[in-house]
Design a protein around this motif. Structure first.
Motif, PDB file in Angstrom:
ATOM      1  N   LYS A 122    -145.103  -0.836   4.288  1.00 29.23           N
ATOM      2  CA  LYS A 122    -143.934  -1.190   5.091  1.00 29.23           C
ATOM      3  C   LYS A 122    -142.992   0.001   5.042  1.00 29.23           C
ATOM      4  CE  LYS A 122    -141.387  -4.886   3.902  1.00 29.23           C
ATOM      5  NZ  LYS A 122    -139.977  -4.688   3.685  1.00 29.23           N
ATOM      6  N   VAL A 123    -143.006   0.757   6.093  1.00 27.40           N
ATOM      7  CA  VAL A 123    -142.210   1.981   6.121  1.00 27.40           C
ATOM      8  C   VAL A 123    -140.741   1.652   6.363  1.00 27.40           C
ATOM      9  CG1 VAL A 123    -141.774   4.093   7.399  1.00 27.40           C
ATOM     10  CG2 VAL A 123    -144.120   3.432   6.864  1.00 27.40           C
ATOM     11  N   GLU A 124    -139.875   2.207   5.562  1.00 33.01           N
ATOM     12  CA  GLU A 124    -138.446   1.912   5.705  1.00 33.01           C
ATOM     13  C   GLU A 124    -137.634   3.114   6.171  1.00 33.01           C
ATOM     14  OE1 GLU A 124    -138.159  -1.572   2.319  1.00 33.01           O
ATOM     15  OE2 GLU A 124    -137.564   0.461   1.792  1.00 33.01           O
ATOM     16  N   GLY A 125    -138.139   4.279   5.935  1.00 39.08           N
ATOM     17  CA  GLY A 125    -137.390   5.456   6.349  1.00 39.08           C
ATOM     18  C   GLY A 125    -138.100   6.730   5.953  1.00 39.08           C
ATOM     19  N   TYR A 126    -137.495   7.843   6.258  1.00 36.95           N
ATOM     20  CA  TYR A 126    -138.102   9.116   5.884  1.00 36.95           C
ATOM     21  C   TYR A 126    -137.027  10.179   5.895  1.00 36.95           C
ATOM     22  CZ  TYR A 126    -137.793  10.755  10.719  1.00 36.95           C
ATOM     23  OH  TYR A 126    -137.337  11.159  11.945  1.00 36.95           O
ATOM     24  N   GLU A 127    -137.353  11.306   5.301  1.00 34.25           N
ATOM     25  CA  GLU A 127    -136.485  12.458   5.479  1.00 34.25           C
ATOM     26  C   GLU A 127    -137.303  13.726   5.362  1.00 34.25           C
ATOM     27  OE1 GLU A 127    -133.472  11.512   2.583  1.00 34.25           O
ATOM     28  OE2 GLU A 127    -134.333  12.949   1.194  1.00 34.25           O
ATOM     29  N   VAL A 128    -136.753  14.768   5.953  1.00 31.93           N
ATOM     30  CA  VAL A 128    -137.454  16.038   6.008  1.00 31.93           C
ATOM     31  C   VAL A 128    -136.791  17.011   5.038  1.00 31.93           C
ATOM     32  CG1 VAL A 128    -138.105  17.977   7.471  1.00 31.93           C
ATOM     33  CG2 VAL A 128    -138.057  15.656   8.424  1.00 31.93           C
ATOM     34  N   THR A 129    -137.608  17.700   4.277  1.00 32.59           N
ATOM     35  CA  THR A 129    -137.106  18.739   3.394  1.00 32.59           C
ATOM     36  C   THR A 129    -137.607  20.080   3.909  1.00 32.59           C
ATOM     37  OG1 THR A 129    -137.225  17.226   1.521  1.00 32.59           O
ATOM     38  CG2 THR A 129    -137.020  19.568   1.033  1.00 32.59           C
ATOM     39  N   VAL A 130    -136.675  20.919   4.290  1.00 27.85           N
ATOM     40  CA  VAL A 130    -137.024  22.238   4.816  1.00 27.85           C
ATOM     41  C   VAL A 130    -136.798  23.252   3.705  1.00 27.85           C
ATOM     42  CG1 VAL A 130    -136.478  23.964   6.560  1.00 27.85           C
ATOM     43  CG2 VAL A 130    -136.275  21.528   7.110  1.00 27.85           C
ATOM     44  N   HIS A 131    -137.736  24.157   3.530  1.00 28.47           N
ATOM     45  CA  HIS A 131    -137.493  25.192   2.531  1.00 28.47           C
ATOM     46  C   HIS A 131    -137.624  26.583   3.121  1.00 28.47           C
ATOM     47  CE1 HIS A 131    -141.429  23.169   1.885  1.00 28.47           C
ATOM     48  NE2 HIS A 131    -141.903  24.370   2.076  1.00 28.47           N
ATOM     49  N   GLY A 132    -136.943  27.510   2.475  1.00 27.81           N
ATOM     50  CA  GLY A 132    -136.921  28.874   2.973  1.00 27.81           C
ATOM     51  C   GLY A 132    -135.947  29.694   2.158  1.00 27.81           C
ATOM     52  N   VAL A 133    -135.357  30.682   2.793  1.00 27.43           N
ATOM     53  CA  VAL A 133    -134.432  31.568   2.102  1.00 27.43           C
ATOM     54  C   VAL A 133    -133.105  31.558   2.850  1.00 27.43           C
ATOM     55  CG1 VAL A 133    -134.053  33.908   1.267  1.00 27.43           C
ATOM     56  CG2 VAL A 133    -136.382  33.015   1.418  1.00 27.43           C
ATOM     57  N   CYS A 134    -132.025  31.438   2.131  1.00 26.75           N
ATOM     58  CA  CYS A 134    -130.726  31.388   2.790  1.00 26.75           C
ATOM     59  C   CYS A 134    -130.168  32.785   3.033  1.00 26.75           C
ATOM     60  CB  CYS A 134    -129.739  30.547   1.995  1.00 26.75           C
ATOM     61  SG  CYS A 134    -129.075  31.354   0.530  1.00 26.75           S
ATOM     62  N   ASP A 135    -129.082  32.871   3.766  1.00 28.22           N
ATOM     63  CA  ASP A 135    -128.558  34.168   4.202  1.00 28.22           C
ATOM     64  C   ASP A 135    -128.108  35.061   3.050  1.00 28.22           C
ATOM     65  OD1 ASP A 135    -126.664  32.321   3.653  1.00 28.22           O
ATOM     66  OD2 ASP A 135    -125.305  32.860   5.270  1.00 28.22           O
ATOM     67  N   ARG A 136    -127.701  34.442   1.954  1.00 27.23           N
ATOM     68  CA  ARG A 136    -127.190  35.254   0.857  1.00 27.23           C
ATOM     69  C   ARG A 136    -128.293  35.840  -0.030  1.00 27.23           C
ATOM     70  NH1 ARG A 136    -123.690  31.543  -2.423  1.00 27.23           N
ATOM     71  NH2 ARG A 136    -125.459  30.237  -1.872  1.00 27.23           N
TER      72      ARG A 136
ATOM     73  N   LYS B 120    -128.938  31.139   9.937  1.00 25.15           N
ATOM     74  CA  LYS B 120    -128.543  31.492   8.577  1.00 25.15           C
ATOM     75  C   LYS B 120    -129.718  31.447   7.600  1.00 25.15           C
ATOM     76  CE  LYS B 120    -125.487  28.445   7.888  1.00 25.15           C
ATOM     77  NZ  LYS B 120    -124.406  27.601   7.321  1.00 25.15           N
ATOM     78  N   TRP B 121    -130.778  30.781   7.998  1.00 24.80           N
ATOM     79  CA  TRP B 121    -131.889  30.583   7.068  1.00 24.80           C
ATOM     80  C   TRP B 121    -133.180  31.177   7.607  1.00 24.80           C
ATOM     81  CZ3 TRP B 121    -130.562  24.819   7.762  1.00 24.80           C
ATOM     82  CH2 TRP B 121    -129.349  24.535   7.109  1.00 24.80           C
ATOM     83  N   LYS B 122    -133.956  31.686   6.730  1.00 24.84           N
ATOM     84  CA  LYS B 122    -135.328  32.031   7.073  1.00 24.84           C
ATOM     85  C   LYS B 122    -136.201  30.843   6.649  1.00 24.84           C
ATOM     86  CE  LYS B 122    -137.306  35.714   5.102  1.00 24.84           C
ATOM     87  NZ  LYS B 122    -138.566  35.559   4.416  1.00 24.84           N
ATOM     88  N   VAL B 123    -136.579  30.044   7.607  1.00 25.78           N
ATOM     89  CA  VAL B 123    -137.327  28.824   7.320  1.00 25.78           C
ATOM     90  C   VAL B 123    -138.785  29.157   7.036  1.00 25.78           C
ATOM     91  CG1 VAL B 123    -138.203  26.691   8.307  1.00 25.78           C
ATOM     92  CG2 VAL B 123    -135.811  27.338   8.661  1.00 25.78           C
ATOM     93  N   GLU B 124    -139.302  28.632   5.949  1.00 28.46           N
ATOM     94  CA  GLU B 124    -140.691  28.931   5.584  1.00 28.46           C
ATOM     95  C   GLU B 124    -141.615  27.724   5.706  1.00 28.46           C
ATOM     96  OE1 GLU B 124    -139.762  32.488   2.394  1.00 28.46           O
ATOM     97  OE2 GLU B 124    -140.077  30.465   1.651  1.00 28.46           O
ATOM     98  N   GLY B 125    -141.041  26.546   5.644  1.00 26.75           N
ATOM     99  CA  GLY B 125    -141.885  25.362   5.745  1.00 26.75           C
ATOM    100  C   GLY B 125    -141.070  24.103   5.603  1.00 26.75           C
ATOM    101  N   TYR B 126    -141.765  22.987   5.637  1.00 24.53           N
ATOM    102  CA  TYR B 126    -141.059  21.723   5.475  1.00 24.53           C
ATOM    103  C   TYR B 126    -142.052  20.672   5.070  1.00 24.53           C
ATOM    104  CZ  TYR B 126    -143.059  19.978   9.849  1.00 24.53           C
ATOM    105  OH  TYR B 126    -143.922  19.555  10.812  1.00 24.53           O
ATOM    106  N   GLU B 127    -141.553  19.558   4.615  1.00 24.56           N
ATOM    107  CA  GLU B 127    -142.410  18.400   4.458  1.00 24.56           C
ATOM    108  C   GLU B 127    -141.610  17.128   4.603  1.00 24.56           C
ATOM    109  OE1 GLU B 127    -144.228  19.420   0.715  1.00 24.56           O
ATOM    110  OE2 GLU B 127    -142.935  17.992  -0.316  1.00 24.56           O
ATOM    111  N   VAL B 128    -142.312  16.081   4.938  1.00 23.14           N
ATOM    112  CA  VAL B 128    -141.671  14.810   5.220  1.00 23.14           C
ATOM    113  C   VAL B 128    -141.937  13.862   4.055  1.00 23.14           C
ATOM    114  CG1 VAL B 128    -141.586  12.833   6.775  1.00 23.14           C
ATOM    115  CG2 VAL B 128    -141.968  15.135   7.697  1.00 23.14           C
ATOM    116  N   THR B 129    -140.904  13.191   3.613  1.00 25.86           N
ATOM    117  CA  THR B 129    -141.054  12.165   2.589  1.00 25.86           C
ATOM    118  C   THR B 129    -140.751  10.811   3.221  1.00 25.86           C
ATOM    119  OG1 THR B 129    -140.310  13.711   0.898  1.00 25.86           O
ATOM    120  CG2 THR B 129    -140.293  11.370   0.340  1.00 25.86           C
ATOM    121  N   VAL B 130    -141.769   9.970   3.228  1.00 26.83           N
ATOM    122  CA  VAL B 130    -141.613   8.641   3.819  1.00 26.83           C
ATOM    123  C   VAL B 130    -141.411   7.656   2.676  1.00 26.83           C
ATOM    124  CG1 VAL B 130    -142.734   6.866   5.221  1.00 26.83           C
ATOM    125  CG2 VAL B 130    -143.139   9.297   5.698  1.00 26.83           C
ATOM    126  N   HIS B 131    -140.465   6.739   2.827  1.00 29.58           N
ATOM    127  CA  HIS B 131    -140.329   5.731   1.783  1.00 29.58           C
ATOM    128  C   HIS B 131    -140.409   4.329   2.356  1.00 29.58           C
ATOM    129  CE1 HIS B 131    -136.471   7.793   2.614  1.00 29.58           C
ATOM    130  NE2 HIS B 131    -136.073   6.587   2.972  1.00 29.58           N
TER     131      HIS B 131
END
Lengths: 137, 137
Positions: A122-136, B120-131
């Motif tokens: 029973k899916v209730e929600g989700y969120e995306v996590t983006v990773h990379g390098v920031c400007d600083r 501002k960011w150099k995006v390298e990837g992402y992933e989705v977390t479903v709950h």
DNA sequence: CTTTGTGCAAACGATTTGCAGGATG
DNA sequence: CATCCTGCAAATCGTTTGCACAAAG
């Protein structure tokens, strides 16, 4: 400012939480920063000028606030739990170098269809996590 | 089975890791389970019948395996670091009740355009977390 | 034989807990 | 005035480290 303080008091009360100076301070601090601090970050900040709150109290305040959904935990790093007073759905960006975390508004990313996934859940929600390098970095 | 064992040995060697019984056992254990165990889960499992490996060694093996990208950490729960031998990009589902974590194949979700996000960011990837809630809860 | 890994126990850092006194509603 | 919160210190949990011995290449 006074208005904002009053609003915080009302919010706490409406969630059934007693309004104490410490709890108020923790929540107010979290509301005015956007850097997803750890419990210790908050403690340091609060006690910077004068002793305001003890370690155990900051932890228990955060727990109380989380229990009533006024703050959320953000887990993007090993060993540290960060806190966020933005409880609206949103995504996160995390810098691989400095570990900084930034919010991404929900609307900034296209919707993901998570409901056609599996009948086992029973899916209730989700969120995306983006990773990379920031400007600083 | 023998074939699989050999394959593991080759994989470890190709990453420049010495092949020790403990390290082999940790990686083999992680490969044959899909439940994203904690370091302690692995330790328990390995020592179930006979003492195989010490706590410190499991931790250091996991660190070594992570350093050469044979396993990845999964952080979806406070206070615990889970491990995953599936290092291909994929998403995760987490049950709100029992905390179980399941993999979601990358292709099961529509792509998210994360590159047009911010300059501002150099995006390298992402992933989705479903709950949500799993079938057993 | 040189380098790296193992095991033990002690160290560590973040978080929780027990309890006595204090503040809140 | 009953209930809940605070502060302190000790306890706990997951993880890391120092060091002597053992194993791998």
């Amino acid at each position: 400012m006074q208005q904002q303080a009053n609003h915080i008091v009302q919010t706490l009360k409406s969630k059934g939480l007693r309004v104490t100076p410490q709890r108020f301070a923790v929540y107010a601090n979290l509301l005015e920063r956007s850097d997803h601090p750890t419990a210790d970050d908050i403690l340091m900040d609060l006690n910077q000028t004068a002793p305001t709150s003890s370690q155990a109290t900051v932890y228990s305040s955060l727990q109380a606030l989380r229990d009533v959904s006024l703050v959320r935990e953000v887990l993007l790093e090993e060993g540290v739990c960060r806190y966020d007073a933005n409880v609206e759905p949103h995504h996160h960006f995390r810098c691989r170098c400095c570990g900084a975390i930034a919010d991404i508004p929900w609307d900034a990313l296209s919707d993901v269809d998570v409901h056609s996934l599996s009948t086992k859940w029973k899916v209730e929600g989700y969120e995306v996590t983006v990773h990379g390098v920031c400007d600083r970095c």
